[in-house]
Design a protein around this motif. Structure first.
Motif, PDB file in Angstrom:
ATOM      1  N   ILE A  33       0.747 -36.081 -32.346  1.00 46.90           N
ATOM      2  CA  ILE A  33       2.219 -36.071 -32.391  1.00 46.90           C
ATOM      3  C   ILE A  33       2.745 -35.364 -33.626  1.00 46.90           C
ATOM      4  O   ILE A  33       3.772 -34.695 -33.597  1.00 46.90           O
ATOM      5  CB  ILE A  33       2.748 -37.519 -32.345  1.00 46.90           C
ATOM      6  CG1 ILE A  33       2.530 -38.080 -30.952  1.00 46.90           C
ATOM      7  CG2 ILE A  33       4.231 -37.570 -32.666  1.00 46.90           C
ATOM      8  CD1 ILE A  33       3.057 -39.456 -30.795  1.00 46.90           C
ATOM      9  N   ALA A  34       2.010 -35.492 -34.738  1.00 52.76           N
ATOM     10  CA  ALA A  34       2.466 -34.884 -35.983  1.00 52.76           C
ATOM     11  C   ALA A  34       2.598 -33.368 -35.848  1.00 52.76           C
ATOM     12  O   ALA A  34       3.267 -32.734 -36.644  1.00 52.76           O
ATOM     13  CB  ALA A  34       1.507 -35.236 -37.114  1.00 52.76           C
ATOM     14  N   PHE A  35       1.955 -32.800 -34.852  1.00 51.22           N
ATOM     15  CA  PHE A  35       2.044 -31.357 -34.666  1.00 51.22           C
ATOM     16  C   PHE A  35       3.002 -30.969 -33.542  1.00 51.22           C
ATOM     17  O   PHE A  35       2.999 -29.845 -33.071  1.00 51.22           O
ATOM     18  CB  PHE A  35       0.648 -30.775 -34.385  1.00 51.22           C
ATOM     19  CG  PHE A  35      -0.259 -30.881 -35.579  1.00 51.22           C
ATOM     20  CD1 PHE A  35      -0.223 -29.914 -36.570  1.00 51.22           C
ATOM     21  CD2 PHE A  35      -1.109 -31.959 -35.719  1.00 51.22           C
ATOM     22  CE1 PHE A  35      -1.036 -30.019 -37.688  1.00 51.22           C
ATOM     23  CE2 PHE A  35      -1.913 -32.071 -36.834  1.00 51.22           C
ATOM     24  CZ  PHE A  35      -1.887 -31.109 -37.824  1.00 51.22           C
ATOM     25  N   THR A  36       3.814 -31.949 -33.081  1.00 49.89           N
ATOM     26  CA  THR A  36       4.794 -31.640 -32.042  1.00 49.89           C
ATOM     27  C   THR A  36       6.191 -31.917 -32.577  1.00 49.89           C
ATOM     28  O   THR A  36       6.350 -32.479 -33.661  1.00 49.89           O
ATOM     29  CB  THR A  36       4.600 -32.524 -30.800  1.00 49.89           C
ATOM     30  OG1 THR A  36       4.942 -33.857 -31.161  1.00 49.89           O
ATOM     31  CG2 THR A  36       3.184 -32.493 -30.312  1.00 49.89           C
ATOM     32  N   ASP A  37       7.202 -31.531 -31.803  1.00 47.48           N
ATOM     33  CA  ASP A  37       8.573 -31.845 -32.225  1.00 47.48           C
ATOM     34  C   ASP A  37       9.105 -33.030 -31.415  1.00 47.48           C
ATOM     35  O   ASP A  37      10.290 -33.105 -31.115  1.00 47.48           O
ATOM     36  CB  ASP A  37       9.481 -30.622 -32.085  1.00 47.48           C
ATOM     37  CG  ASP A  37       9.588 -30.140 -30.647  1.00 47.48           C
ATOM     38  OD1 ASP A  37       8.871 -30.694 -29.790  1.00 47.48           O
ATOM     39  OD2 ASP A  37      10.377 -29.223 -30.383  1.00 47.48           O
ATOM     40  N   LEU A  38       8.232 -33.939 -31.067  1.00 39.59           N
ATOM     41  CA  LEU A  38       8.610 -35.098 -30.255  1.00 39.59           C
ATOM     42  C   LEU A  38       9.759 -35.879 -30.894  1.00 39.59           C
ATOM     43  O   LEU A  38       9.755 -36.148 -32.092  1.00 39.59           O
ATOM     44  CB  LEU A  38       7.403 -36.031 -30.082  1.00 39.59           C
ATOM     45  CG  LEU A  38       7.652 -37.243 -29.189  1.00 39.59           C
ATOM     46  CD1 LEU A  38       7.733 -36.823 -27.735  1.00 39.59           C
ATOM     47  CD2 LEU A  38       6.558 -38.278 -29.377  1.00 39.59           C
ATOM     48  N   GLN A  39      10.749 -36.216 -30.060  1.00 36.94           N
ATOM     49  CA  GLN A  39      11.844 -37.064 -30.534  1.00 36.94           C
ATOM     50  C   GLN A  39      11.884 -38.329 -29.702  1.00 36.94           C
ATOM     51  O   GLN A  39      11.443 -38.339 -28.560  1.00 36.94           O
ATOM     52  CB  GLN A  39      13.180 -36.334 -30.386  1.00 36.94           C
ATOM     53  CG  GLN A  39      13.298 -35.143 -31.295  1.00 36.94           C
ATOM     54  CD  GLN A  39      14.702 -34.595 -31.305  1.00 36.94           C
ATOM     55  OE1 GLN A  39      15.620 -35.218 -30.793  1.00 36.94           O
ATOM     56  NE2 GLN A  39      14.869 -33.438 -31.888  1.00 36.94           N
ATOM     57  N   LEU A  40      12.449 -39.369 -30.294  1.00 36.12           N
ATOM     58  CA  LEU A  40      12.567 -40.628 -29.580  1.00 36.12           C
ATOM     59  C   LEU A  40      13.551 -40.467 -28.435  1.00 36.12           C
ATOM     60  O   LEU A  40      13.384 -41.004 -27.354  1.00 36.12           O
ATOM     61  CB  LEU A  40      13.047 -41.696 -30.552  1.00 36.12           C
ATOM     62  CG  LEU A  40      12.880 -43.129 -30.131  1.00 36.12           C
ATOM     63  CD1 LEU A  40      11.427 -43.407 -29.800  1.00 36.12           C
ATOM     64  CD2 LEU A  40      13.337 -44.036 -31.254  1.00 36.12           C
ATOM     65  N   THR A  41      14.615 -39.744 -28.711  1.00 35.35           N
ATOM     66  CA  THR A  41      15.648 -39.533 -27.711  1.00 35.35           C
ATOM     67  C   THR A  41      16.380 -38.240 -28.019  1.00 35.35           C
ATOM     68  O   THR A  41      16.249 -37.703 -29.115  1.00 35.35           O
ATOM     69  CB  THR A  41      16.633 -40.712 -27.687  1.00 35.35           C
ATOM     70  OG1 THR A  41      17.637 -40.433 -26.733  1.00 35.35           O
ATOM     71  CG2 THR A  41      17.288 -40.929 -29.038  1.00 35.35           C
ATOM     72  N   GLY A  42      17.128 -37.736 -27.057  1.00 33.71           N
ATOM     73  CA  GLY A  42      17.927 -36.545 -27.314  1.00 33.71           C
ATOM     74  C   GLY A  42      17.181 -35.262 -27.026  1.00 33.71           C
ATOM     75  O   GLY A  42      17.534 -34.204 -27.522  1.00 33.71           O
ATOM     76  N   GLN A  43      16.116 -35.344 -26.229  1.00 28.82           N
ATOM     77  CA  GLN A  43      15.309 -34.157 -26.002  1.00 28.82           C
ATOM     78  C   GLN A  43      14.611 -34.316 -24.654  1.00 28.82           C
ATOM     79  O   GLN A  43      14.057 -35.374 -24.365  1.00 28.82           O
ATOM     80  CB  GLN A  43      14.305 -34.091 -27.149  1.00 28.82           C
ATOM     81  CG  GLN A  43      13.217 -33.090 -27.003  1.00 28.82           C
ATOM     82  CD  GLN A  43      12.027 -33.525 -27.844  1.00 28.82           C
ATOM     83  OE1 GLN A  43      11.575 -34.649 -27.743  1.00 28.82           O
ATOM     84  NE2 GLN A  43      11.553 -32.631 -28.686  1.00 28.82           N
ATOM     85  N   MET A 256      13.353 -38.568 -35.085  1.00 21.20           N
ATOM     86  CA  MET A 256      12.383 -37.476 -35.129  1.00 21.20           C
ATOM     87  C   MET A 256      10.969 -38.022 -35.303  1.00 21.20           C
ATOM     88  O   MET A 256      10.410 -38.039 -36.404  1.00 21.20           O
ATOM     89  CB  MET A 256      12.749 -36.508 -36.238  1.00 21.20           C
ATOM     90  CG  MET A 256      14.151 -35.940 -36.018  1.00 21.20           C
ATOM     91  SD  MET A 256      14.472 -34.451 -36.913  1.00 21.20           S
ATOM     92  CE  MET A 256      14.567 -35.068 -38.570  1.00 21.20           C
ATOM     93  N   ILE A 257      10.398 -38.470 -34.192  1.00 18.83           N
ATOM     94  CA  ILE A 257       9.086 -39.101 -34.233  1.00 18.83           C
ATOM     95  C   ILE A 257       8.014 -38.127 -34.738  1.00 18.83           C
ATOM     96  O   ILE A 257       7.164 -38.489 -35.543  1.00 18.83           O
ATOM     97  CB  ILE A 257       8.696 -39.596 -32.819  1.00 18.83           C
ATOM     98  CG1 ILE A 257       9.659 -40.684 -32.363  1.00 18.83           C
ATOM     99  CG2 ILE A 257       7.272 -40.093 -32.785  1.00 18.83           C
ATOM    100  CD1 ILE A 257       9.403 -42.014 -32.968  1.00 18.83           C
ATOM    101  N   GLY A 258       8.074 -36.888 -34.281  1.00 20.28           N
ATOM    102  CA  GLY A 258       7.080 -35.902 -34.694  1.00 20.28           C
ATOM    103  C   GLY A 258       7.067 -35.738 -36.206  1.00 20.28           C
ATOM    104  O   GLY A 258       6.020 -35.847 -36.847  1.00 20.28           O
ATOM    105  N   TYR A 259       8.245 -35.520 -36.760  1.00 21.09           N
ATOM    106  CA  TYR A 259       8.363 -35.318 -38.196  1.00 21.09           C
ATOM    107  C   TYR A 259       7.935 -36.574 -38.958  1.00 21.09           C
ATOM    108  O   TYR A 259       7.176 -36.507 -39.926  1.00 21.09           O
ATOM    109  CB  TYR A 259       9.805 -34.931 -38.537  1.00 21.09           C
ATOM    110  CG  TYR A 259      10.046 -34.596 -39.982  1.00 21.09           C
ATOM    111  CD1 TYR A 259       9.135 -33.828 -40.689  1.00 21.09           C
ATOM    112  CD2 TYR A 259      11.198 -35.037 -40.629  1.00 21.09           C
ATOM    113  CE1 TYR A 259       9.363 -33.512 -42.017  1.00 21.09           C
ATOM    114  CE2 TYR A 259      11.436 -34.717 -41.952  1.00 21.09           C
ATOM    115  CZ  TYR A 259      10.512 -33.956 -42.646  1.00 21.09           C
ATOM    116  OH  TYR A 259      10.738 -33.650 -43.950  1.00 21.09           O
ATOM    117  N   GLY A 260       8.406 -37.735 -38.481  1.00 20.89           N
ATOM    118  CA  GLY A 260       8.062 -39.001 -39.130  1.00 20.89           C
ATOM    119  C   GLY A 260       6.555 -39.210 -39.164  1.00 20.89           C
ATOM    120  O   GLY A 260       5.996 -39.641 -40.174  1.00 20.89           O
ATOM    121  N   THR A 261       5.893 -38.875 -38.063  1.00 20.16           N
ATOM    122  CA  THR A 261       4.453 -39.049 -38.000  1.00 20.16           C
ATOM    123  C   THR A 261       3.748 -38.108 -38.971  1.00 20.16           C
ATOM    124  O   THR A 261       2.759 -38.480 -39.613  1.00 20.16           O
ATOM    125  CB  THR A 261       3.941 -38.783 -36.573  1.00 20.16           C
ATOM    126  OG1 THR A 261       4.840 -39.417 -35.668  1.00 20.16           O
ATOM    127  CG2 THR A 261       2.574 -39.345 -36.374  1.00 20.16           C
TER     128      THR A 261
END
Lengths: 286, 455
Positions: A33-43, A256-261
């Motif tokens: 996940i740390a290498f993706t732009d995964l978001q909790l919501t809004g995407q 911003m789950i990706g960034y947070g991770t």
């Protein structure tokens, strides 16, 4: 030959499967996940972004500030505070009478067994403007302090010392009891004073415990969240926003789950760096 | 030699098997059960939502023989509740049939594809005409479809302490017409009633969304001509950089804290400031004016732990005026929650039936009264037994016509944080209004990927 080995390995399989599934699995997923732009919501869909998150982090003033505060927090509260205070308490208690020892130990350990959030509320009540600290200072006719506002990182560091010293104290108490009495007595006969004995006898002999303690303390301190969250919520501004709080803000408040991770992985890296440092320091011979 | 399974070898296998099935056990496809997820209060003594939903469940099961309702409470503070729900919505195995959502996040979740449009259902539901237009719009996506049925709203205004006003010599009932009227009253209180905080305006990051919504936007939406959204431009679908109105609102906050009309800065930036205002300052008569929400009396109801039944005699209510008293004269902000059906729900039809049961006129009224909510149904708002249920209800219901909703698009939480940072800068005096507004513009560009427009 294979049969008994297989039969023996069989009962272990579920444990290994469970470990892979619940420990290694999530960790591997986090790294991904740390290498993706995964978001909790809004995407609608997330995509692989390579090192983008890490690049963002190093260019982010908030991240750099959080790294700096995390270092300050760790050095002040764990390295200096918990560690030396724990050693001091342990060595004082060695010489103290039994009732004093039980009482001091009891008080220190109470702070330790309190849940992090409860400790946070207690110390918030102690430090706040209308809190206990200022009531005491007023009674002594000393100027009022408002550390939660003016020096929040120091206030939360102090809170962490208050809460975590017991652990060091226990580790050092055990270590000190292991030192053979004859060695200290011999040094005393040879005319070594208190400081000399500490420096040349005690510290080298408990070297291993110091290492273990420092490592455990540091890792524990790096991950402190509840205490700071309750006392200051990382504020005012971001004056006490250490990495775990920064991570929380990015992942769950900004979604911003990706960034947070990615930040979480960097936090792991900071922990690893500290560990390597301690291991190196400990390798030097006496 | 056949391997004889012994207890020792079987047990771990069984354990592993149960653990594995436990994580795969989905909501299942029982077509006769509707699963309803909602936010349960973290305070064990408060059962308002639980009691209400249990009642609706009973009614629903009675009127729909053979159908069952399974209530799935999630006990968590707001932000953790959002996180949990969003995780549940990602998979058909965990998605409930009906979920309670803060309108603040509805648009984000629509963008994520978590929710199902309800237009087909709403078209066939005569009661939908009873909902006021602003409330209908609260759960409308950028695609123009409606994704939720709101079950009430809230409003914001000025609460003032009649006792403090009497001591300061300000006549009551009090109704400021401009921002200056508010500041003048606060200055008078400061001069005449020492020991009392004249005015509270939430500010800074520790207060979080309360600073943005109860504080800043209550000011910002009172600037300009009041016809356009000062934060978001609907036509170009872009965020608006800090213009004159933005700076004026910041200047108001600066004045409050610079002239020491507000709480001490360290108290204003205390993470527990909302509890301090509701639980300490107001009930103890230590605050003159509070810019705050319609839900305050909830904290003072019997059984809440800090009862204050006298509040309705001690406190007065005034609407928040526009900056110079320009039309329409009043400002209010509203939020609220809405019932939505997840895109991955197994029984959407049954879920909508459940919404219909909750939103009969009688049930809706019961709910507004129980949770100190403000009606979004015209027929309930006009019902005298609703208006008289609690002091203040009538006042705030009257503000609904003047209310604004936040531009709750995906970037909003980050924009909100940027606003809080700008407010904090002028509150502590670290930044001038110009610097804080410039800082906001810069952050806004960053968090919206440069989807900004100057106005």
């Amino acid at each position: 030959m294979t049969r008994p080995t297989l039969a023996r390995a069989l009962p272990l399989t579920p444990a290994v499967v469970l470990l892979l599934l619940f420990l290694a699995g999530p960790i591997a997923y986090c790294v991904y996940i740390a290498f993706t732009d995964l978001q909790l919501t809004g995407q609608a869909e997330s995509s692989f972004v390579g090192l983008e998150n890490f690049r963002t982090a190093f260019g982010d003033e908030g991240f750099r500030n959080a790294v700096w505060l995390t270092l300050v927090f760790t050095v002040v509260s764990s390295l200096v505070g918990q560690n030396t205070l724990g050693l001091a308490l342990a060595s004082l208690m060695q010489r103290a009478s039994k009732p004093v020892r039980t009482l001091t130990g009891g008080i220190v350990i109470t702070a330790w067994v309190l849940p992090e959030v409860v400790a946070g509320f207690l110390l918030y009540a102690f430090f706040r403007r209308e809190g206990t600290l200022n009531a005491v200072l007023d009674a002594l006719h000393l100027p009022r302090q408002n550390w939660l506002f003016t020096l929040p990182i120091l206030a939360v560091s102090f809170a962490n010392v208050w809460r975590g010293t017991a652990f060091s104290m226990l580790v050092y108490s055990a270590a000190l009891q292991e030192i053979p009495r004859e060695v200290t007595e011999a040094a005393q006969v040879d005319g070594a004073g208190g400081w000399r004995r500490l420096w040349h006898i005690t510290l080298p002999m408990i070297r291993r415990s110091i290492g273990t303690n420092l490592m455990l303390n540091t890792l524990q301190t790096l991950s402190v969240f509840g205490l700071i969250w309750v006392m200051t919520r990382g504020g005012p501004g971001d004056k006490s926003q250490t990495l775990p709080l920064f991570m929380y803000e990015q992942a769950f408040q900004n979604s911003m789950i990706g960034y947070g991770t990615a930040v979480a992985l960097l936090l792991l890296l900071v922990g690893a760096l500290f560990s390597v440092l301690y291991l190196r320091l400990l390798r030097t011979e006496v | 030699m056949p391997v004889r399974p012994t207890a020792a070898t079987l047990l771990p296998v069984l354990l592993a098997a149960t653990a594995l099935t436990a994580c795969g056990g989905g909501s299942g496809g029982d077509p006769d059960t509707v699963k309803v997820s909602f936010k349960q209060s973290t305070d064990n003594s408060i059962h308002v939502t639980d009691d209400y939903l249990a009642d609706i469940k009973r009614q629903f099961e009675q009127s729909h023989p053979g159908k069952k309702v399974e209530l799935v409470p999630i006990k968590a503070p707001d932000s953790e509740y959002y996180t949990k729900v969003q995780q549940m919505l990602r998979s058909p195995k965990t998605a409930p049939d009906l979920v309670y959502e803060d309108t603040f996040l509805v648009n984000s979740d629509i963008t994520s594809g978590y929710l199902r449009p309800l237009d087909a259902y709403l078209a066939k539901w005569p009661d939908w005409d009873q909902f006021i237009d602003t409330a209908k719009a609260a759960a409308r996506g950028e695609d123009g479809k409606t994704y939720g049925v709101p079950d009430g709203t809230d409003a914001r205004g000025l609460w003032y302490d009649k006792g403090v006003f009497a001591k300061a010599g300000i006549p009551t009932p009090w109704q400021p017409k401009t921002w200056d009227d508010i500041l003048d009253a606060a200055r008078t209180i400061k001069a005449e009633v020492p020991g009392v905080t004249p005015l509270n305006v939430y500010t800074g990051k520790p207060a979080g969304e309360a600073a943005t919504m109860q504080g800043f936007q209550m000011l910002l939406y009172g600037t300009g001509d009041g016809t356009t959204d000062p934060l978001y431009d609907e036509t170009s679908k872009k965020w608006v950089t800090g213009g004159d109105g933005f700076k004026d609102a910041l200047a108001f906050v600066e004045t409050v804290y610079e002239e020491k009309l507000g709480p001490d800065v360290s108290t204003a930036l205390d993470p527990n400031i909302q509890t301090i205002v509701r639980g300490d300052l107001l009930p103890k008569g230590k605050l003159g004016i509070a810019l705050d929400g319609s839900w305050l009396p909830q904290d003072w109801l019997p059984g809440s732990g800090h009862e204050w039944p006298e509040w309705s005699r001690k406190l007065g209510l005034a609407y928040m005026p526009t900056q110079h008293g320009q039309a329409p004269g009043k400002v209010s902000m509203s939020g609220g929650w809405t019932w939505t059906i997840p895109a991955k729900a197994g029984n959407p039809d049954l879920a909508f039936e459940f919404i219909r049961t909750m939103q009969t006129k009688a049930n809706a009224k019961k709910w507004y009264v129980a949770n100190s909510g403000i009606a979004v149904r015209k027929d309930v708002a006009a019902d005298p037994s609703y208006a008289d249920a609690q002091p203040g209800t009538e006042f705030f219901t009257g503000l609904v016509a003047f209310t604004h909703y936040r531009p709750a698009y995906p970037a909003y939480p980050k924009v909100s944080t940027a606003i809080q940072e700008a407010m904090e800068g002028v509150t502590t005096g670290d930044l001038s209004v110009e610097e804080a507004a410039a800082g906001y513009d810069e952050t806004l560009r960053e968090v919206t990927d440069d989807h900004v427009v100057q106005r």
